[in-house]
Design an enzyme around this catalytic site. Structure first.
Site, PDB file in Angstrom:
ATOM      1  N   LYS A  15       0.838  -1.215   0.000  1.00 45.00           N
ATOM      2  CA  LYS A  15       0.000   0.000   0.000  1.00 45.00           C
ATOM      3  C   LYS A  15       0.875   1.269   0.000  1.00 45.00           C
ATOM      4  O   LYS A  15       0.662   2.173  -0.787  1.00 45.00           O
ATOM      5  CB  LYS A  15      -0.932   0.020   1.225  1.00 45.00           C
ATOM      6  CG  LYS A  15      -1.884  -1.166   1.295  1.00 45.00           C
ATOM      7  CD  LYS A  15      -2.804  -1.076   2.488  1.00 45.00           C
ATOM      8  CE  LYS A  15      -2.093  -1.118   3.844  1.00 45.00           C
ATOM      9  NZ  LYS A  15      -1.371  -2.363   4.126  1.00 45.00           N
ATOM     10  N   ARG A  90      -9.802   1.431   8.391  1.00 39.68           N
ATOM     11  CA  ARG A  90      -9.367   0.081   8.731  1.00 39.68           C
ATOM     12  C   ARG A  90     -10.387  -0.666   9.574  1.00 39.68           C
ATOM     13  O   ARG A  90     -10.126  -1.806   9.961  1.00 39.68           O
ATOM     14  CB  ARG A  90      -8.100   0.220   9.552  1.00 39.68           C
ATOM     15  CG  ARG A  90      -6.902  -0.521   9.040  1.00 39.68           C
ATOM     16  CD  ARG A  90      -5.807  -0.102   9.973  1.00 39.68           C
ATOM     17  NE  ARG A  90      -4.637  -0.889   9.936  1.00 39.68           N
ATOM     18  CZ  ARG A  90      -3.529  -0.542   9.281  1.00 39.68           C
ATOM     19  NH1 ARG A  90      -3.483   0.541   8.553  1.00 39.68           N
ATOM     20  NH2 ARG A  90      -2.470  -1.286   9.382  1.00 39.68           N
ATOM     21  N   ARG A 129      11.856  -5.457   4.779  1.00 37.40           N
ATOM     22  CA  ARG A 129      11.564  -4.034   4.539  1.00 37.40           C
ATOM     23  C   ARG A 129      12.505  -3.120   5.322  1.00 37.40           C
ATOM     24  O   ARG A 129      12.801  -3.341   6.484  1.00 37.40           O
ATOM     25  CB  ARG A 129      10.121  -3.724   4.941  1.00 37.40           C
ATOM     26  CG  ARG A 129       9.853  -2.210   4.921  1.00 37.40           C
ATOM     27  CD  ARG A 129       8.395  -1.862   4.979  1.00 37.40           C
ATOM     28  NE  ARG A 129       7.753  -2.317   6.186  1.00 37.40           N
ATOM     29  CZ  ARG A 129       6.442  -2.237   6.383  1.00 37.40           C
ATOM     30  NH1 ARG A 129       5.660  -1.761   5.437  1.00 37.40           N
ATOM     31  NH2 ARG A 129       5.917  -2.668   7.503  1.00 37.40           N
ATOM     32  N   ARG A 162      11.229  -1.323  10.878  1.00 36.38           N
ATOM     33  CA  ARG A 162      10.140  -0.982  11.787  1.00 36.38           C
ATOM     34  C   ARG A 162      10.034  -2.004  12.919  1.00 36.38           C
ATOM     35  O   ARG A 162      10.126  -3.197  12.687  1.00 36.38           O
ATOM     36  CB  ARG A 162       8.809  -0.916  11.006  1.00 36.38           C
ATOM     37  CG  ARG A 162       8.544   0.453  10.418  1.00 36.38           C
ATOM     38  CD  ARG A 162       7.397   0.477   9.458  1.00 36.38           C
ATOM     39  NE  ARG A 162       6.165  -0.153   9.946  1.00 36.38           N
ATOM     40  CZ  ARG A 162       5.030  -0.194   9.254  1.00 36.38           C
ATOM     41  NH1 ARG A 162       4.967   0.359   8.050  1.00 36.38           N
ATOM     42  NH2 ARG A 162       3.973  -0.787   9.729  1.00 36.38           N
ATOM     43  N   ARG A 173      -0.519  -8.679  13.308  1.00 36.29           N
ATOM     44  CA  ARG A 173      -1.094  -7.657  12.419  1.00 36.29           C
ATOM     45  C   ARG A 173      -1.957  -8.295  11.331  1.00 36.29           C
ATOM     46  O   ARG A 173      -2.993  -7.750  10.957  1.00 36.29           O
ATOM     47  CB  ARG A 173       0.028  -6.814  11.795  1.00 36.29           C
ATOM     48  CG  ARG A 173       0.562  -5.759  12.757  1.00 36.29           C
ATOM     49  CD  ARG A 173       1.919  -5.237  12.347  1.00 36.29           C
ATOM     50  NE  ARG A 173       1.952  -4.661  11.031  1.00 36.29           N
ATOM     51  CZ  ARG A 173       3.047  -4.564  10.276  1.00 36.29           C
ATOM     52  NH1 ARG A 173       4.210  -5.020  10.725  1.00 36.29           N
ATOM     53  NH2 ARG A 173       2.992  -4.019   9.098  1.00 36.29           N
TER      54      ARG A 173
HETATM   55  P1  AP5 Z   1       4.844  -1.630   1.835  1.00 37.74           P
HETATM   56  O1  AP5 Z   1       4.528  -0.795   0.661  1.00 37.74           O
HETATM   57  O2  AP5 Z   1       5.582  -1.033   2.970  1.00 37.74           O
HETATM   58  O3  AP5 Z   1       3.516  -2.394   2.347  1.00 37.74           O
HETATM   59  P2  AP5 Z   1       2.251  -1.839   3.125  1.00 37.74           P
HETATM   60  O4  AP5 Z   1       1.048  -2.454   2.511  1.00 37.74           O
HETATM   61  O5  AP5 Z   1       2.298  -0.353   3.215  1.00 37.74           O
HETATM   62  O6  AP5 Z   1       2.503  -2.508   4.523  1.00 37.74           O
HETATM   63  P3  AP5 Z   1       2.440  -1.910   6.000  1.00 37.74           P
HETATM   64  O7  AP5 Z   1       3.157  -2.886   6.887  1.00 37.74           O
HETATM   65  O8  AP5 Z   1       2.911  -0.491   6.028  1.00 37.74           O
HETATM   66  O9  AP5 Z   1       0.951  -1.956   6.274  1.00 37.74           O
HETATM   67  P4  AP5 Z   1       0.294  -1.914   7.626  1.00 37.74           P
HETATM   68  O10 AP5 Z   1      -1.083  -1.658   7.196  1.00 37.74           O
HETATM   69  O11 AP5 Z   1       0.523  -3.094   8.472  1.00 37.74           O
HETATM   70  O12 AP5 Z   1       1.071  -0.718   8.416  1.00 37.74           O
HETATM   71  P5  AP5 Z   1       0.687   0.769   8.719  1.00 37.74           P
HETATM   72  O13 AP5 Z   1       1.915   1.575   8.713  1.00 37.74           O
HETATM   73  O14 AP5 Z   1      -0.465   1.210   7.899  1.00 37.74           O
HETATM   74  O15 AP5 Z   1       5.660  -2.906   1.275  1.00 37.74           O
HETATM   75  C1  AP5 Z   1       6.184  -3.892   2.151  1.00 37.74           C
HETATM   76  C2  AP5 Z   1       7.554  -4.362   1.644  1.00 37.74           C
HETATM   77  O16 AP5 Z   1       7.363  -5.046   0.407  1.00 37.74           O
HETATM   78  C3  AP5 Z   1       8.550  -3.235   1.347  1.00 37.74           C
HETATM   79  O17 AP5 Z   1       9.832  -3.658   1.721  1.00 37.74           O
HETATM   80  C4  AP5 Z   1       8.463  -3.030  -0.178  1.00 37.74           C
HETATM   81  O18 AP5 Z   1       9.691  -2.580  -0.717  1.00 37.74           O
HETATM   82  C5  AP5 Z   1       8.125  -4.434  -0.650  1.00 37.74           C
HETATM   83  N1  AP5 Z   1       7.235  -4.454  -1.818  1.00 37.74           N
HETATM   84  C6  AP5 Z   1       6.151  -3.666  -2.033  1.00 37.74           C
HETATM   85  N2  AP5 Z   1       5.549  -3.990  -3.193  1.00 37.74           N
HETATM   86  C7  AP5 Z   1       6.282  -5.009  -3.728  1.00 37.74           C
HETATM   87  C8  AP5 Z   1       6.173  -5.784  -4.929  1.00 37.74           C
HETATM   88  N3  AP5 Z   1       5.187  -5.573  -5.812  1.00 37.74           N
HETATM   89  N4  AP5 Z   1       7.087  -6.752  -5.137  1.00 37.74           N
HETATM   90  C9  AP5 Z   1       8.076  -6.965  -4.247  1.00 37.74           C
HETATM   91  N5  AP5 Z   1       8.244  -6.274  -3.101  1.00 37.74           N
HETATM   92  C10 AP5 Z   1       7.348  -5.304  -2.847  1.00 37.74           C
HETATM   93  O19 AP5 Z   1       0.159   0.649  10.233  1.00 37.74           O
HETATM   94  C11 AP5 Z   1       1.046   0.336  11.282  1.00 37.74           C
HETATM   95  C12 AP5 Z   1       0.290   0.309  12.586  1.00 37.74           C
HETATM   96  O20 AP5 Z   1      -0.273   1.604  12.875  1.00 37.74           O
HETATM   97  C13 AP5 Z   1      -0.924  -0.632  12.628  1.00 37.74           C
HETATM   98  O21 AP5 Z   1      -0.551  -1.957  12.951  1.00 37.74           O
HETATM   99  C14 AP5 Z   1      -1.782   0.020  13.705  1.00 37.74           C
HETATM  100  O22 AP5 Z   1      -1.305  -0.284  14.989  1.00 37.74           O
HETATM  101  C15 AP5 Z   1      -1.559   1.506  13.462  1.00 37.74           C
HETATM  102  N6  AP5 Z   1      -2.552   2.048  12.514  1.00 37.74           N
HETATM  103  C16 AP5 Z   1      -2.308   2.532  11.264  1.00 37.74           C
HETATM  104  N7  AP5 Z   1      -3.439   2.926  10.667  1.00 37.74           N
HETATM  105  C17 AP5 Z   1      -4.442   2.680  11.560  1.00 37.74           C
HETATM  106  C18 AP5 Z   1      -5.850   2.833  11.523  1.00 37.74           C
HETATM  107  N8  AP5 Z   1      -6.460   3.319  10.420  1.00 37.74           N
HETATM  108  N9  AP5 Z   1      -6.562   2.481  12.613  1.00 37.74           N
HETATM  109  C19 AP5 Z   1      -5.972   2.010  13.717  1.00 37.74           C
HETATM  110  N10 AP5 Z   1      -4.641   1.796  13.824  1.00 37.74           N
HETATM  111  C20 AP5 Z   1      -3.874   2.128  12.747  1.00 37.74           C
HETATM  112 MG    MG Z   2       2.496   1.063   4.784  1.00 37.60          MG
END
Ligand code: AP5
Ligand code: MG
Length: 216
Positions: A15, A90, A129, A162, A173
């Protein structure tokens, strides 16, 4: 009418990677709730201290706090023409709040791309990552390595892993995603906004599919 897109999908599906690429190509703002929380944690704000206690366990931060934070962000001037929402909404409560906050702006959601990949792909991606300290640019040791190890290609800042990418937190997660976020898939399908995109392709291919979906 502005363009508001929600990128839906499990942790690690890409994402953030895609949101940054789409923002660059479309000029839309990138609004990542995770990045906003990480900024609060870095700045040691009250919200940051509280958010950290949930994020480190792989749990969701409570809806009211998350909604207020995102609402403040999407009323910033750079969101006037629209935004790519990454990691928000979410939960069903957050989805309702999204409709309401866009409604107050006289706007509505344009599209909800749902990015899909098998669980083993998600785990492999999160374990390799590396994220940039300054602005959250995203790399991967194998799939998207930086030109110089440990340094962000874009702004030269330090790359770090992270805290919530530890294997046990990643498992939690994914469970939380399945329980609390995946119901949004059917919700947005019923609204006619959902479009499925395969996340287990090259980064450029996924971007192309997303841009094609947006053009339609
Ligand atoms: P990346 O693009 O970083 O993936 P992502 O989908 O963004 O994954 P996240 O871990 O950031 O999602 P998340 O939803 O768990 O975390 P968030 O920060 O939102 O890609 C991942 C890896 O793959 C990278 O190394 C990239 O280079 C590689 N990659 C990407 N695409 C690729 C491809 N096509 N081929 C190969 N490699 C690829 O949330 C973190 C925490 O914050 C949550 O757990 C929660 O506690 C809190 N939080 C955030 N938002 C909310 C909310 N709305 N409500 C409540 N709590 C929240
Ligand atoms: Mg992300």
């Amino acid at each position: 009418m502005a363009t508001f897109i929600v990128l839906l999908g499990p942790p690690g599906v890409g994402k953030g990677t895609q949101a940054k690429r789409l923002a660059k190509q479309t000029g839309l703002a990138h609004v990542s709730s995770g990045d906003l929380f990480r900024k609060h944690i870095k700045d040691k704000t009250d919200l940051g201290v509280l958010a950290k206690s949930y994020i480190s366990k792989g749990e969701l931060v409570p809806d009211d706090l998350t909604i207020a934070m995102v609402k403040e962000r999407i009323t910033c001037p750079d969101c006037e023409t629209g935004a790519i929402l990454d990691g928000f909404p979410r939960t069903p409560v957050q989805a309702e709040a999204t409709t309401a906050m866009l409604g107050e702006l006289g706007e509505e959601l344009t599209l909800v791309p749902y990015i899909i990949a098998p669980e083993k792909v998600l785990i492999e991606r999160l374990s390799g990552r590396w994220t940039c300290r300054a602005s959250g640019h995203i790399f991967h040791t194998k799939f998207n390595p930086p030109a110089k190890e440990g340094i962000c290609d874009v702004d030269g800042s330090e790359l770090y892993q992270r805290d919530d990418d530890k294997p046990e937190t990643v498992k939690k997660r994914i469970q939380v995603y399945l329980k609390q976020t995946s119901p949004l898939v059917e919700h947005y399908r019923e609204e006619g906004l959902l479009i499925e995109v395969r996340g287990d392709q090259e980064i450029e291919e996924v971007t192309k599919d997303l841009l094609d979906a947006l053009k339609k």
